[in-house]
Design a protein around this motif. Sequence first.
Motif, PDB file in Angstrom:
ATOM      1  N   THR A 113       0.770  -1.051  -0.117  1.00 17.46           N
ATOM      2  CA  THR A 113       0.039  -0.233   0.120  1.00 17.46           C
ATOM      3  C   THR A 113       0.759   1.172   0.086  1.00 17.46           C
ATOM      4  OG1 THR A 113      -0.032   0.032   2.465  1.00 17.46           O
ATOM      5  CG2 THR A 113      -1.736  -1.025   1.286  1.00 17.46           C
ATOM      6  N   GLY A 114       1.944   1.462   0.378  1.00 18.87           N
ATOM      7  CA  GLY A 114       2.967   2.567   0.614  1.00 18.87           C
ATOM      8  C   GLY A 114       2.664   3.045   1.881  1.00 18.87           C
ATOM      9  N   ILE A 115       1.675   2.704   2.699  1.00 16.31           N
ATOM     10  CA  ILE A 115       1.526   3.241   4.071  1.00 16.31           C
ATOM     11  C   ILE A 115       2.816   3.230   4.869  1.00 16.31           C
ATOM     12  CG2 ILE A 115       0.235   3.278   6.257  1.00 16.31           C
ATOM     13  CD1 ILE A 115      -2.174   2.223   4.405  1.00 16.31           C
ATOM     14  N   ILE A 116       3.064   4.553   5.347  1.00 16.36           N
ATOM     15  CA  ILE A 116       4.424   4.488   6.054  1.00 16.36           C
ATOM     16  C   ILE A 116       4.157   3.754   7.426  1.00 16.36           C
ATOM     17  CG2 ILE A 116       5.989   6.074   7.274  1.00 16.36           C
ATOM     18  CD1 ILE A 116       5.118   8.233   5.095  1.00 16.36           C
ATOM     19  N   GLN A 117       4.822   2.657   7.840  1.00 17.40           N
ATOM     20  CA  GLN A 117       4.803   1.998   8.877  1.00 17.40           C
ATOM     21  C   GLN A 117       5.694   2.369  10.194  1.00 17.40           C
ATOM     22  OE1 GLN A 117       2.350   0.593   9.308  1.00 17.40           O
ATOM     23  NE2 GLN A 117       1.649  -0.895   7.481  1.00 17.40           N
ATOM     24  N   GLY A 118       6.896   3.173   9.718  1.00 18.58           N
ATOM     25  CA  GLY A 118       7.946   3.571  10.545  1.00 18.58           C
ATOM     26  C   GLY A 118       9.128   3.980   9.681  1.00 18.58           C
ATOM     27  N   ALA A 119      10.133   4.373  10.437  1.00 20.50           N
ATOM     28  CA  ALA A 119      11.393   4.870   9.784  1.00 20.50           C
ATOM     29  C   ALA A 119      12.616   4.344  10.433  1.00 20.50           C
ATOM     30  CB  ALA A 119      11.193   6.300   9.733  1.00 20.50           C
ATOM     31  N   ILE A 154      10.417   3.814  15.272  1.00 18.81           N
ATOM     32  CA  ILE A 154      11.647   4.447  14.775  1.00 18.81           C
ATOM     33  C   ILE A 154      12.817   3.393  15.091  1.00 18.81           C
ATOM     34  CG2 ILE A 154      13.429   6.301  14.622  1.00 18.81           C
ATOM     35  CD1 ILE A 154      10.430   7.273  13.623  1.00 18.81           C
ATOM     36  N   ALA A 155      13.509   2.899  14.020  1.00 25.52           N
ATOM     37  CA  ALA A 155      14.388   2.013  14.085  1.00 25.52           C
ATOM     38  C   ALA A 155      16.012   2.717  14.353  1.00 25.52           C
ATOM     39  CB  ALA A 155      14.541   1.227  12.894  1.00 25.52           C
ATOM     40  N   ILE A 156      16.695   2.357  15.121  1.00 20.31           N
ATOM     41  CA  ILE A 156      18.191   3.030  15.545  1.00 20.31           C
ATOM     42  C   ILE A 156      19.023   1.802  15.307  1.00 20.31           C
ATOM     43  CG2 ILE A 156      19.207   4.340  17.257  1.00 20.31           C
ATOM     44  CD1 ILE A 156      16.691   4.990  18.787  1.00 20.31           C
ATOM     45  N   ASN A 157      20.080   2.598  14.867  1.00 21.64           N
ATOM     46  CA  ASN A 157      21.345   1.357  14.335  1.00 21.64           C
ATOM     47  C   ASN A 157      22.148   1.567  15.734  1.00 21.64           C
ATOM     48  OD1 ASN A 157      21.338   0.589  11.594  1.00 21.64           O
ATOM     49  ND2 ASN A 157      21.018   2.784  11.299  1.00 21.64           N
ATOM     50  N   VAL A 158      22.406   0.368  16.182  1.00 21.96           N
ATOM     51  CA  VAL A 158      23.365   0.225  17.436  1.00 21.96           C
ATOM     52  C   VAL A 158      24.597  -0.589  16.902  1.00 21.96           C
ATOM     53  CG1 VAL A 158      23.768  -0.644  19.576  1.00 21.96           C
ATOM     54  CG2 VAL A 158      21.374   0.137  18.779  1.00 21.96           C
ATOM     55  N   SER A 159      25.752   0.167  17.074  1.00 18.14           N
ATOM     56  CA  SER A 159      26.983  -0.477  16.676  1.00 18.14           C
ATOM     57  C   SER A 159      27.248  -1.750  17.654  1.00 18.14           C
ATOM     58  CB  SER A 159      28.241   0.592  17.128  1.00 18.14           C
ATOM     59  OG  SER A 159      29.346  -0.141  17.093  1.00 18.14           O
ATOM     60  N   PRO A 160      27.911  -2.873  16.980  1.00 19.66           N
ATOM     61  CA  PRO A 160      28.261  -4.000  17.693  1.00 19.66           C
ATOM     62  C   PRO A 160      28.920  -3.610  19.012  1.00 19.66           C
ATOM     63  CG  PRO A 160      29.236  -3.887  15.632  1.00 19.66           C
ATOM     64  CD  PRO A 160      28.279  -2.917  15.857  1.00 19.66           C
ATOM     65  N   ILE A 161      29.931  -2.630  18.942  1.00 24.54           N
ATOM     66  CA  ILE A 161      30.928  -2.350  19.961  1.00 24.54           C
ATOM     67  C   ILE A 161      30.082  -1.716  21.297  1.00 24.54           C
ATOM     68  CG2 ILE A 161      32.576  -0.515  20.857  1.00 24.54           C
ATOM     69  CD1 ILE A 161      33.685  -0.891  18.111  1.00 24.54           C
ATOM     70  N   ARG A 162      29.188  -1.059  21.063  1.00 24.58           N
ATOM     71  CA  ARG A 162      28.101  -0.581  21.891  1.00 24.58           C
ATOM     72  C   ARG A 162      27.257  -1.734  22.590  1.00 24.58           C
ATOM     73  NH1 ARG A 162      26.524   0.969  25.859  1.00 24.58           N
ATOM     74  NH2 ARG A 162      24.985   2.865  26.319  1.00 24.58           N
ATOM     75  N   PHE A 163      26.941  -2.620  21.606  1.00 22.83           N
ATOM     76  CA  PHE A 163      25.915  -3.507  22.290  1.00 22.83           C
ATOM     77  C   PHE A 163      26.513  -4.568  23.120  1.00 22.83           C
ATOM     78  CE2 PHE A 163      22.705  -6.598  21.569  1.00 22.83           C
ATOM     79  CZ  PHE A 163      21.543  -5.803  21.195  1.00 22.83           C
ATOM     80  N   ILE A 164      27.746  -4.706  23.141  1.00 24.35           N
ATOM     81  CA  ILE A 164      28.540  -5.649  24.248  1.00 24.35           C
ATOM     82  C   ILE A 164      29.017  -4.874  25.510  1.00 24.35           C
ATOM     83  CG2 ILE A 164      28.829  -7.689  22.406  1.00 24.35           C
ATOM     84  CD1 ILE A 164      31.728  -6.510  22.506  1.00 24.35           C
ATOM     85  N   LYS A 165      28.756  -3.716  25.282  1.00 19.05           N
ATOM     86  CA  LYS A 165      29.267  -2.928  26.470  1.00 19.05           C
ATOM     87  C   LYS A 165      28.026  -2.732  27.394  1.00 19.05           C
ATOM     88  CE  LYS A 165      31.724   1.521  27.889  1.00 19.05           C
ATOM     89  NZ  LYS A 165      31.066   2.650  27.996  1.00 19.05           N
ATOM     90  N   LYS A 166      28.424  -2.794  28.858  1.00 12.66           N
ATOM     91  CA  LYS A 166      27.257  -2.721  29.840  1.00 12.66           C
ATOM     92  C   LYS A 166      26.706  -1.559  29.660  1.00 12.66           C
ATOM     93  CE  LYS A 166      28.179  -5.968  33.551  1.00 12.66           C
ATOM     94  NZ  LYS A 166      29.565  -6.404  33.226  1.00 12.66           N
ATOM     95  N   GLY A 167      25.390  -1.528  30.196  1.00  7.69           N
ATOM     96  CA  GLY A 167      24.892  -0.081  30.315  1.00  7.69           C
ATOM     97  C   GLY A 167      23.833   0.036  29.102  1.00  7.69           C
ATOM     98  N   GLU A 206       7.361  -4.893   4.584  1.00 10.16           N
ATOM     99  CA  GLU A 206       7.715  -3.618   4.110  1.00 10.16           C
ATOM    100  C   GLU A 206       8.990  -3.659   3.359  1.00 10.16           C
ATOM    101  OE1 GLU A 206       8.314  -1.531   7.862  1.00 10.16           O
ATOM    102  OE2 GLU A 206       6.129  -2.482   8.781  1.00 10.16           O
ATOM    103  N   VAL A 207       8.957  -2.147   2.553  1.00 10.12           N
ATOM    104  CA  VAL A 207      10.080  -1.842   1.926  1.00 10.12           C
ATOM    105  C   VAL A 207      10.898  -0.682   2.327  1.00 10.12           C
ATOM    106  CG1 VAL A 207       9.512  -3.271   0.052  1.00 10.12           C
ATOM    107  CG2 VAL A 207       8.776  -0.852   0.242  1.00 10.12           C
ATOM    108  N   GLN A 208      12.062  -0.419   2.218  1.00 10.30           N
ATOM    109  CA  GLN A 208      12.646   0.953   2.412  1.00 10.30           C
ATOM    110  C   GLN A 208      13.571   0.971   1.334  1.00 10.30           C
ATOM    111  OE1 GLN A 208      14.566   0.452   6.197  1.00 10.30           O
ATOM    112  NE2 GLN A 208      15.973   2.295   5.807  1.00 10.30           N
TER     113      GLN A 208
END
Length: 293
Positions: A52-58, A115-128, A256-258
């Motif tokens: 449909t082209g309906i915006i589902q997120g970004a 809203i999708a946010i990219n998380v660096s793998p380095i950040r991902f394995i750090k505590k917190g 979905e497509v982007q």
Amino acid sequence: RAKQLGKNNYQLYSVSKDIISYKNFSLEKDMRTAIEKEEFEVYFQPQVETSTGIIQGAEALIRWNHAEWGLVSPGEFIPLAEENHLIHQIGDWVIEHVCKQLRKWKDKGYTLRPIAINVSPIRFIKKGLVEFVSSMLNKYDIPAKYVELEITEGSMLKNEPVVLNTLKELRDLGISIAIDDFGTGHSSLTYIQQFSADTIKIDKSFIQDITAENSSGAAITSSVLHLARGMEMKVVAEGVEEYEQLEFLNQHECDEVQGYLFSKPVPLESFEQMLETGYLKPAKPRVCKVPCE
Ligand code: C2E
Ligand code: MG
Ligand code: MG
Ligand code: MG
């Protein structure tokens, strides 16, 4: 003559190599103050429902407005930030920025979209990380379901127990998890299943191969779609540029497509205009190789 040409080519090459290393040097130096100087900006690239082209997120994608180099893409400075560990500060800045933005949209009366946010793998394995995300959701009073974190397939292959644990804690918060660049890390969907991700993002290299002759893009894409459906995971196709790719994805029931066919990543104001309309049309019409019926 050929020798001379060869030499000139070499000089050209070595000059451009010098420029790149000078640029990297200067970016790395300036990165330390870029947050205070408010040089980072977040662009948004809509994710639309295939049929449909309906915006589902970004997807939120960082940009750097550098005084000397102009708009610098994350492909250039994120790897540097990962090397010098500024990625933690920059990554946290993006998470806070998006939560703050969701709050503003809520106050303005927009229907919120994840809203999708990219998380660096380095950040991902750090505590917190979990505590930080949770504190931002509280600070801006945003339901967790509006935040999706993207982690690349490649980074899930390393540090398994830490990653599994962090993913579980994030999902317990109500955050959705997307596996980015799926297909490039050579893992299987069955392997990915144990991470209980909500979304699979098929890497753009496969999407752009869908219509290429003698390529496996179409076969890989349709089998990922088939398997993901069985596992009840949502699939987003990245890098959709052509109408034929959209048709294929629609026939194979990709959720979905982007991609540039609908929109490039855009600054806040343009994205808000899109949200007001609520849907997008493909930028290119269907190309008919034979007369269209
Ligand atoms: P990604 O997460 O896979 O993001 C998708 C990239 O594909 C974006 O590049 C987007 O502009 C581009 N793209 C989207 N549609 C199309 C299309 O139809 N054709 C083509 N050729 N490209 C398309 P961008 O914005 O330059 O970002 C590159 C990468 O930088 C991202 O890849 C992501 O890994 C990283 N990145 C971006 N923002 C952040 C961030 O805030 N934090 C972290 N850690 N990484 C980020
Ligand atoms: Mg989404
Ligand atoms: Mg991404
Ligand atoms: Mg990607």
